[in-house]
Write an enzyme that holds these catalytic residues in place. Structure first.
Site, PDB file in Angstrom:
ATOM      1  N   HIS A 192     -15.635 -22.854  46.113  1.00 36.52           N
ATOM      2  CA  HIS A 192     -16.043 -22.830  47.399  1.00 36.52           C
ATOM      3  C   HIS A 192     -17.757 -22.848  46.766  1.00 36.52           C
ATOM      4  O   HIS A 192     -18.585 -22.210  47.636  1.00 36.52           O
ATOM      5  CB  HIS A 192     -16.190 -21.298  47.915  1.00 36.52           C
ATOM      6  CG  HIS A 192     -14.825 -20.921  48.553  1.00 36.52           C
ATOM      7  ND1 HIS A 192     -14.185 -20.974  49.160  1.00 36.52           N
ATOM      8  CD2 HIS A 192     -13.320 -20.070  48.083  1.00 36.52           C
ATOM      9  CE1 HIS A 192     -13.352 -21.258  49.670  1.00 36.52           C
ATOM     10  NE2 HIS A 192     -12.622 -21.328  48.493  1.00 36.52           N
ATOM     11  N   LYS A 211     -22.153  -8.816  12.218  1.00 38.22           N
ATOM     12  CA  LYS A 211     -21.614  -9.047  10.575  1.00 38.22           C
ATOM     13  C   LYS A 211     -22.439  -9.146   9.484  1.00 38.22           C
ATOM     14  O   LYS A 211     -22.540  -8.664   8.566  1.00 38.22           O
ATOM     15  CB  LYS A 211     -21.398 -10.859  10.676  1.00 38.22           C
ATOM     16  CG  LYS A 211     -20.391 -11.563   9.161  1.00 38.22           C
ATOM     17  CD  LYS A 211     -20.723 -12.886   9.844  1.00 38.22           C
ATOM     18  CE  LYS A 211     -20.171 -13.284   8.623  1.00 38.22           C
ATOM     19  NZ  LYS A 211     -19.551 -14.802   8.641  1.00 38.22           N
ATOM     20  N   GLU A 259     -31.140  -7.758  18.219  1.00 33.84           N
ATOM     21  CA  GLU A 259     -30.568  -7.006  19.323  1.00 33.84           C
ATOM     22  C   GLU A 259     -29.941  -6.004  18.527  1.00 33.84           C
ATOM     23  O   GLU A 259     -29.737  -4.875  19.107  1.00 33.84           O
ATOM     24  CB  GLU A 259     -30.400  -8.123  19.725  1.00 33.84           C
ATOM     25  CG  GLU A 259     -30.555  -9.209  20.521  1.00 33.84           C
ATOM     26  CD  GLU A 259     -30.827 -10.227  20.086  1.00 33.84           C
ATOM     27  OE1 GLU A 259     -30.575 -10.662  18.892  1.00 33.84           O
ATOM     28  OE2 GLU A 259     -31.269 -11.754  20.217  1.00 33.84           O
ATOM     29  N   GLU A 271     -21.471 -23.405  20.308  1.00 36.26           N
ATOM     30  CA  GLU A 271     -22.402 -23.485  18.849  1.00 36.26           C
ATOM     31  C   GLU A 271     -21.519 -24.045  17.911  1.00 36.26           C
ATOM     32  O   GLU A 271     -21.622 -24.529  16.195  1.00 36.26           O
ATOM     33  CB  GLU A 271     -21.925 -21.857  18.377  1.00 36.26           C
ATOM     34  CG  GLU A 271     -22.406 -21.822  17.042  1.00 36.26           C
ATOM     35  CD  GLU A 271     -23.096 -19.731  17.508  1.00 36.26           C
ATOM     36  OE1 GLU A 271     -23.433 -19.256  18.647  1.00 36.26           O
ATOM     37  OE2 GLU A 271     -22.747 -19.090  16.989  1.00 36.26           O
ATOM     38  N   LYS A 330     -33.103 -16.781  15.522  1.00 35.83           N
ATOM     39  CA  LYS A 330     -33.113 -15.200  14.753  1.00 35.83           C
ATOM     40  C   LYS A 330     -34.618 -14.772  14.309  1.00 35.83           C
ATOM     41  O   LYS A 330     -35.172 -14.361  14.323  1.00 35.83           O
ATOM     42  CB  LYS A 330     -31.622 -15.259  13.475  1.00 35.83           C
ATOM     43  CG  LYS A 330     -30.595 -15.112  14.558  1.00 35.83           C
ATOM     44  CD  LYS A 330     -29.540 -14.064  13.744  1.00 35.83           C
ATOM     45  CE  LYS A 330     -28.330 -14.107  14.339  1.00 35.83           C
ATOM     46  NZ  LYS A 330     -27.269 -13.094  13.684  1.00 35.83           N
ATOM     47  N   GLY A 345     -18.630 -15.995  12.886  1.00 37.37           N
ATOM     48  CA  GLY A 345     -19.030 -14.932  14.401  1.00 37.37           C
ATOM     49  C   GLY A 345     -18.064 -15.117  15.468  1.00 37.37           C
ATOM     50  O   GLY A 345     -17.723 -14.590  15.690  1.00 37.37           O
ATOM     51  N   ARG A 346     -17.963 -17.126  15.560  1.00 40.67           N
ATOM     52  CA  ARG A 346     -17.788 -16.611  17.522  1.00 40.67           C
ATOM     53  C   ARG A 346     -15.891 -17.229  17.031  1.00 40.67           C
ATOM     54  O   ARG A 346     -15.118 -17.636  17.620  1.00 40.67           O
ATOM     55  CB  ARG A 346     -18.162 -18.227  17.218  1.00 40.67           C
ATOM     56  CG  ARG A 346     -17.640 -19.244  16.586  1.00 40.67           C
ATOM     57  CD  ARG A 346     -19.205 -20.339  17.021  1.00 40.67           C
ATOM     58  NE  ARG A 346     -19.030 -21.451  15.986  1.00 40.67           N
ATOM     59  CZ  ARG A 346     -19.809 -21.568  14.891  1.00 40.67           C
ATOM     60  NH1 ARG A 346     -20.774 -20.495  14.779  1.00 40.67           N
ATOM     61  NH2 ARG A 346     -19.611 -22.569  13.820  1.00 40.67           N
TER      62      ARG A 346
HETATM   63  C1  G6Q Z   1     -21.544 -16.271  15.846  1.00 40.06           C
HETATM   64  C2  G6Q Z   1     -23.263 -16.590  15.668  1.00 40.06           C
HETATM   65  C3  G6Q Z   1     -24.033 -15.767  16.334  1.00 40.06           C
HETATM   66  C4  G6Q Z   1     -23.196 -14.506  15.406  1.00 40.06           C
HETATM   67  C5  G6Q Z   1     -24.564 -13.081  16.229  1.00 40.06           C
HETATM   68  C6  G6Q Z   1     -24.076 -12.080  15.339  1.00 40.06           C
HETATM   69  O1  G6Q Z   1     -20.967 -17.589  15.004  1.00 40.06           O
HETATM   70  O2  G6Q Z   1     -23.279 -16.892  13.883  1.00 40.06           O
HETATM   71  O3  G6Q Z   1     -23.694 -15.665  17.678  1.00 40.06           O
HETATM   72  O4  G6Q Z   1     -22.162 -13.834  15.721  1.00 40.06           O
HETATM   73  O5  G6Q Z   1     -26.207 -13.578  16.224  1.00 40.06           O
HETATM   74  O6  G6Q Z   1     -25.009 -12.169  14.128  1.00 40.06           O
HETATM   75  P1  G6Q Z   1     -24.293 -10.733  13.824  1.00 40.06           P
HETATM   76  O7  G6Q Z   1     -22.614 -11.001  13.867  1.00 40.06           O
HETATM   77  O8  G6Q Z   1     -24.374 -10.928  12.092  1.00 40.06           O
HETATM   78  O9  G6Q Z   1     -24.686  -9.620  14.077  1.00 40.06           O
END
Ligand code: G6Q
Length: 557
Positions: A394, A215, A221, A363, A514, A277-278
Site C-alpha cells: 500500500h 564485543k 553508545e 556492512e 566510531k 558483530g553482524r
Molecule cells: C558489526 C560491526 C558493528 C558492531 C557495533 C558494536 O559487524 O562491527 O555493527 O557490531 O559497532 O560493536 P561492539 O559489539 O564492539 O560494541
C-alpha cells in the site's frame, strides 16, 4: 586459483572470460520477457527451483535462461567460490584486513565437530559458553536468579548496538510466539537518551536484568547506555553497589573492560574475535534471545543455521540456495545496473528482518577495493531494504510495479500460520503469489483496453511486467526456520563478496564512524571551543549551541 589475500594475484574480474561472456549474453538477452520465457518452457516454474534445509526457493521469475545460469555458475567456479568457502569452514584467516578467521559457522557446529583456529579446536569452547548461557537462562526463567532485593527477574533489557543489537532484536521479534509472555524484553541501542528512558519508564529496577552486549566493550553508545542503566538501577535500589552483580551481565570478548565497568566476570559470557558483530546473533550476543525463548528453542535455531551451513557446503552449485541467490543478485547488480534488492517478508514476526539484513549485507559488501587494495571497476554490494507484506503493497510497491528502476525482490512466506484466524493466512499468502505474478507478467495495453479503459487512461494502467523476484517458502516460522533463513543470506553475502574479491568481514567505515564524534563532543560542551571544521559544520555547531542554550524557545510548543 591461488589462496586469497592481499598479495595473491587474482585475475581482474571485469576483464575475466566468464564476466565478458555474461556481458555479451546480457546484451543478447535484451528485450526477452518473462512472458516469453514461461511460454517457451511449460515446466519452468517447477524446474527453476531448489530446496535445502527446509526452504523452497522458486527463482523461475528471474530474467534468466539456462544459458544465463550456466554462465553464472561458470563465473562462481572461476572465482573459486567453493574453495574459498572451504577455507572459511576450515578456519583460515579469510578476513585479510583484520587477519582473522571467519567462523560464525563454528557457533552452530554440533558437539564433536572439529574446527581449528591456530591449531586449537574451538568447538568445545563454543559449547561451554552455550551451556553456561543455558544454565543462566534457566535460572532467570524459573525465578531462581533473584534481583538484589530478592524479587524474581521479570524484565530483560539488552543494551548493544549494530551487530550487538540488530540480531537479538530481530530474533526476539521473529520468535515472539515462542517467548515467555510473562516477561518483558526490550532493547536499547541509540545514544539518544529517549531510547533508554522509554525502555525503562514503566519498569521496576528490582525486577530488571540488563544484558550489556559489546564485543569490544568500548563502544560509545553501549557504554553510555550501560552507565545510564547502572545509575537508574542504583538510584532505585538504594545505591548499594552490590546490586550491580544481580542486575547486570555482560556479553563481550573484553574481560578487562567488563571488570572495569563493575560487572563480575563470573557473569560474563564470552565469544571470540573470529565472530564478526553482524554474524554474532547465534553467539552469546543472543543471550536475550535465549532468555526469551529458552535454551531448547535457541538450540533449534542453531540447528537451522547448521542445516543451511551443510547445504551450502555440500549441495551442488546448481541446486545450492545461497549460491543461486548470490549469483542472481550479481546478475542484476552488475549487469542490469540494479542498485537495490527489496526483501519482503510476508510475516509480521519478521518485521525487523529487513533491518537486520541491511547490516548483514551492506556492512559486509559495501566495499570499494579488492583484497589487493585496488579500486574495483564494477559495482559491489547492492542496497537491501524492505518492509513486511502486505503493508508495503500500500506504499512503495507502486514504484516496483510501474517505476523506471529495476528492483529485484525476495518474497518470503510461510505455509502454516502461527496465529490461525479464520482464513487470514490464506489472504496473506494470496498476496505473495499475486504480487510476484503481477511483477513478472504485468498487464498489457491490450488487457487494459479489453477492460473498457478509455484510450487516454490506458497507458497509465499498463504494468510492463518483467520485474524479477525470488520466492522463498518455509512450512512454518520456527526457530529452526529462522536459523536457515539467516544462514541463507549470510552465505549468499559470502558468495557475492568472494566473486567481487572484497573483504566481506571488515568494516573500516564503521570504525571511522566510531572515531568521528569524539572530536566534536567537547566542541558542544566547552565554554569557548575552537571550531576548526568546514564552514557548514562550524555553522551547524554554532546554531545547535545557540538553540540548545536559548531557553526562551525558538520552537513553538
Ligand atoms: C558489526 C560491526 C558493528 C558492531 C557495533 C558494536 O559487524 O562491527 O555493527 O557490531 O559497532 O560493536 P561492539 O559489539 O564492539 O560494541
Amino acid at each position: 586459483m591461488a589462496a586469497r589475500g592481499p598479495t595473491a594475484a587474482v585475475p581482474s574480474l571485469a576483464a575475466s572470460t566468464p564476466w565478458q561472456a555474461l556481458r555479451k549474453h546480457h546484451a543478447a538477452l535484451h528485450g526477452t520477457t518473462l512472458r516469453e520465457l514461461f511460454k517457451r518452457d511449460a515446466k519452468r516454474g517447477e524446474r527453476l527451483t531448489a530446496e535445502g534445509a527446509g526452504l523452497y526457493l522458486d527463482y523461475s521469475k528471474n530474467l534468466v535462461t539456462d544459458e544465463t545460469l550456466g554462465l553464472l555458475l561458470k563465473l562462481a567456479r572461476a572465482r573459486g567460490v567453493h574453495k574459498h568457502a572451504e577455507a572459511m569452514f576450515r578456519g583460515e584467516p579469510i578476513n585479510v584486513t583484520e587477519k582473522r578467521a571467519v567462523l560464525h559457522v563454528a557457533l552452530r557446529a554440533p558437539k564433536g565437530t572439529r574446527i581449528e583456529v591456530d591449531g586449537k579446536d574451538v568447538v568445545p569452547g563454543v559449547h561451554d559458553v552455550l551451556d553456561r548461557m543455558a544454565a543462566f537462562s534457566d535460572k532467570v526463567r524459573n525465578g531462581e536468579w533473584k534481583g538484589h532485593s530478592g524479587k524474581r527477574i521479570r524484565n530483560v533489557i539488552s543494551v548493544g548496538i549494530g551487530g550487538s543489537d540488530l540480531g537479538p532484536v530481530m530474533a526476539y521479534e521473529a520468535l515472539r510466539d515462542y517467548s515467555r509472555r510473562d516477561m518483558t524484553f526490550r532493547f536499547v541501542s541509540n545514544v539518544d537518551p529517549t531510547d533508554f528512558v522509554e525502555a525503562v519508564r514503566d519498569l521496576d529496577a528490582q525486577e530488571t536484568l540488563f544484558v550489556i552486549c559489546s564485543k569490544t566493550f568500548t563502544t560509545l553508545e553501549t557504554l553510555t547506555n550501560a552507565h545510564a542503566a547502572r545509575d537508574w538501577c542504583l538510584q532505585q535500589l538504594g545505591g548499594d553497589e552490590a546490586a550491580v552483580a544481580r542486575h547486570f551481565v555482560a556479553v563481550s570478548t573484553n574481560a578487562e573492560e567488563v571488570r572495569k565497568f563493575g560487572i563480575d566476570t563470573d557473569n560474563m559470557f564470552g565469544f571470540w574475535d573470529w565472530v564478526g558483530g553482524r554474524y554474532s546473533m547465534d553467539s552469546a550476543i543472543g543471550l536475550s534471545t535465549m532468555l526469551a525463548v529458552g535454551p531448547e528453542h535457541f538450540h533449534g535455531m542453531l540447528a537451522g543455521f547448521h542445516a543451511m551451513d551443510m547445504h551450502f557446503r555440500h549441495a551442488p552449485a546448481e541446486k545450492n540456495l545461497p549460491m543461486l541467490m548470490a549469483l542472481l543478485s550479481i546478475w542484476y547488480n552488475d549487469f542490469f545496473g540494479a542498485q537495490t534488492v527489496a526483501v519482503l517478508p510476508y510475516a509480521q514476526y519478521l518485521k525487523r528482518f529487513p533491518a537486520y539484513l541491511q547490516q548483514l549485507t551492506m556492512e559486509s559488501n559495501g566495499k570499494h577495493v579488492t583484497l589487493q587494495g585496488t579500486h574495483v571497476d564494477y559495482p559491489t554490494g547492492p542496497i537491501y531494504w524492505g518492509e513486511p507484506g502486505t503493508n508495503g503493497q500500500h506504499s512503495f510497491y507502486q514504484l516496483i510495479h510501474q517505476g523506471t528502476r529495476l528492483i529485484p525482490c525476495d518474497f518470503i512466506g510461510f505455509c502454516q500460520p502461527l496465529n490461525p484466524l479464520h482464513d487470514q493466512h490464506d489472504l496473506l499468502m494470496a498476496n505473495v503469489f499475486a504480487q510476484s505474478e503481477a511483477l513478472a507478467f504485468g498487464k498489457t495495453l491490450q488487457q487494459v483496453r479489453a477492460e473498457g479503459t478509455p484510450a487516454w487512461l490506458a497507458p497509465h494502467r499498463v504494468c510492463e511486467g518483467n520485474r524479477p523476484s525470488n520466492t522463498i517458502l518455509a512450512q512454518r516460522l520456527t526457530p529452526f526456520a529462522l536459523g536457515t533463513l539467516v544462514a541463507l543470506y549470510e552465505h549468499s553475502v559470502f558468495v557475492q563478496g568472494t566473486i567481487w574479491d572484497i573483504d566481506s568481514f571488515d568494516q573500516w567505515g564503521v570504525e571511522l564512524g566510531k572515531q568521528l564524534a569524539k572530536k566534536v563532543i567537547p566542541q558542544l560542551q566547552d565554554a569557548h571551543p575552537r571550531l576548526d571544521h568546514d564552514g557548514s559544520t562550524n555553522a551547524l555547531i554554532r546554531r545547535y549551541r545557540q538553540w540548545r542554550d536559548d531557553k526562551g524557545g525558538a520552537t513553538p510548543s
